[in-house]
Design a protein around this motif. Sequence first.
Motif, PDB file in Angstrom:
ATOM      1  N   ILE A 149     -62.976  30.840 -24.761  1.00  0.00           N
ATOM      2  CA  ILE A 149     -62.644  29.799 -23.785  1.00  0.00           C
ATOM      3  C   ILE A 149     -62.819  28.422 -24.418  1.00  0.00           C
ATOM      4  O   ILE A 149     -61.968  27.540 -24.264  1.00  0.00           O
ATOM      5  CB  ILE A 149     -63.519  29.951 -22.524  1.00  0.00           C
ATOM      6  CG1 ILE A 149     -63.116  31.218 -21.772  1.00  0.00           C
ATOM      7  CG2 ILE A 149     -63.386  28.732 -21.620  1.00  0.00           C
ATOM      8  CD1 ILE A 149     -64.043  31.593 -20.645  1.00  0.00           C
ATOM      9  N   ALA A 150     -63.888  28.217 -25.149  1.00  0.00           N
ATOM     10  CA  ALA A 150     -64.134  26.927 -25.792  1.00  0.00           C
ATOM     11  C   ALA A 150     -63.098  26.629 -26.871  1.00  0.00           C
ATOM     12  O   ALA A 150     -62.821  25.471 -27.165  1.00  0.00           O
ATOM     13  CB  ALA A 150     -65.532  26.910 -26.407  1.00  0.00           C
ATOM     14  N   TYR A 203     -67.510  33.043 -23.960  1.00  0.00           N
ATOM     15  CA  TYR A 203     -67.595  31.593 -24.078  1.00  0.00           C
ATOM     16  C   TYR A 203     -66.863  31.040 -25.288  1.00  0.00           C
ATOM     17  O   TYR A 203     -66.232  30.001 -25.204  1.00  0.00           O
ATOM     18  CB  TYR A 203     -69.063  31.172 -24.120  1.00  0.00           C
ATOM     19  CG  TYR A 203     -69.826  31.723 -22.943  1.00  0.00           C
ATOM     20  CD1 TYR A 203     -69.542  31.277 -21.660  1.00  0.00           C
ATOM     21  CD2 TYR A 203     -70.787  32.699 -23.108  1.00  0.00           C
ATOM     22  CE1 TYR A 203     -70.221  31.794 -20.570  1.00  0.00           C
ATOM     23  CE2 TYR A 203     -71.469  33.210 -22.024  1.00  0.00           C
ATOM     24  CZ  TYR A 203     -71.179  32.755 -20.750  1.00  0.00           C
ATOM     25  OH  TYR A 203     -71.841  33.259 -19.681  1.00  0.00           O
ATOM     26  N   LEU A 233     -54.948  24.120 -24.918  1.00  0.00           N
ATOM     27  CA  LEU A 233     -54.173  24.262 -23.692  1.00  0.00           C
ATOM     28  C   LEU A 233     -54.062  22.919 -22.973  1.00  0.00           C
ATOM     29  O   LEU A 233     -52.986  22.563 -22.483  1.00  0.00           O
ATOM     30  CB  LEU A 233     -54.815  25.315 -22.791  1.00  0.00           C
ATOM     31  CG  LEU A 233     -54.063  25.677 -21.528  1.00  0.00           C
ATOM     32  CD1 LEU A 233     -52.693  26.252 -21.873  1.00  0.00           C
ATOM     33  CD2 LEU A 233     -54.853  26.667 -20.711  1.00  0.00           C
ATOM     34  N   LEU A 234     -55.149  22.154 -22.939  1.00  0.00           N
ATOM     35  CA  LEU A 234     -55.098  20.835 -22.310  1.00  0.00           C
ATOM     36  C   LEU A 234     -54.154  19.890 -23.046  1.00  0.00           C
ATOM     37  O   LEU A 234     -53.412  19.138 -22.426  1.00  0.00           O
ATOM     38  CB  LEU A 234     -56.499  20.234 -22.245  1.00  0.00           C
ATOM     39  CG  LEU A 234     -57.442  20.844 -21.213  1.00  0.00           C
ATOM     40  CD1 LEU A 234     -58.823  20.229 -21.324  1.00  0.00           C
ATOM     41  CD2 LEU A 234     -56.899  20.684 -19.814  1.00  0.00           C
ATOM     42  N   VAL A 245     -59.267  26.189 -24.569  1.00  0.00           N
ATOM     43  CA  VAL A 245     -59.123  25.152 -23.555  1.00  0.00           C
ATOM     44  C   VAL A 245     -58.652  23.809 -24.128  1.00  0.00           C
ATOM     45  O   VAL A 245     -57.727  23.210 -23.574  1.00  0.00           O
ATOM     46  CB  VAL A 245     -60.423  25.006 -22.731  1.00  0.00           C
ATOM     47  CG1 VAL A 245     -60.412  23.755 -21.886  1.00  0.00           C
ATOM     48  CG2 VAL A 245     -60.605  26.237 -21.848  1.00  0.00           C
ATOM     49  N   PRO A 246     -59.213  23.278 -25.221  1.00  0.00           N
ATOM     50  CA  PRO A 246     -58.695  21.989 -25.720  1.00  0.00           C
ATOM     51  C   PRO A 246     -57.229  22.050 -26.136  1.00  0.00           C
ATOM     52  O   PRO A 246     -56.471  21.113 -25.878  1.00  0.00           O
ATOM     53  CB  PRO A 246     -59.581  21.680 -26.928  1.00  0.00           C
ATOM     54  CG  PRO A 246     -60.800  22.491 -26.745  1.00  0.00           C
ATOM     55  CD  PRO A 246     -60.391  23.707 -25.984  1.00  0.00           C
ATOM     56  N   LEU A 305     -52.861  26.315 -29.869  1.00  0.00           N
ATOM     57  CA  LEU A 305     -52.976  27.442 -28.941  1.00  0.00           C
ATOM     58  C   LEU A 305     -52.527  28.731 -29.613  1.00  0.00           C
ATOM     59  O   LEU A 305     -53.191  29.768 -29.502  1.00  0.00           O
ATOM     60  CB  LEU A 305     -52.149  27.166 -27.689  1.00  0.00           C
ATOM     61  CG  LEU A 305     -52.301  28.135 -26.536  1.00  0.00           C
ATOM     62  CD1 LEU A 305     -53.726  28.112 -26.016  1.00  0.00           C
ATOM     63  CD2 LEU A 305     -51.338  27.781 -25.428  1.00  0.00           C
TER      64      LEU A 305
END
Length: 138
Positions: free
Chosen positions: A11-12, A8, A18-19, A15-16, A120
């Motif tokens: 990923i947390a 977790y 990558l977005l 993800v921001p 990233l």
Amino acid sequence: MILPTYPYLPIAAIVPCLLMLLVGLFDDFGPPPPVGKLVPGTVIAVQRDSSGRGVSALLSVDTADGRVTCGIDRAAFPGERVPPLHTQVTVDHTPAACALPPVSQELPRWSILAMGGGGLALMIFWLWAGRRAPRARL
């Protein structure tokens, strides 16, 4: 009870970033569409205050209905500088009013790409360095 953090937390963290990188790649950051029709106009008069600074510009605009005269305040111009006489200016004209064309207020695409790509890369390096670091045993 110890909660597992391995799947977790990475990923947390990723993800921001990558977005943000994907938004920088695929989003269109152009200016908003004009309210009316963009037409050329010419400055025919400049109203000045008591100190001689331009306050507003009077423009002659060629529209489909004929020549129209409209005024634009100095706050609408870049740097609050009224253009000199006989300057060609593109105007966003509607039947009720006229204004300067809209300008994009968004961040430039390169800055969003840099923030997303840099974040990233830092997150991937952090995860890679964390796997190689020795872990204390309980």
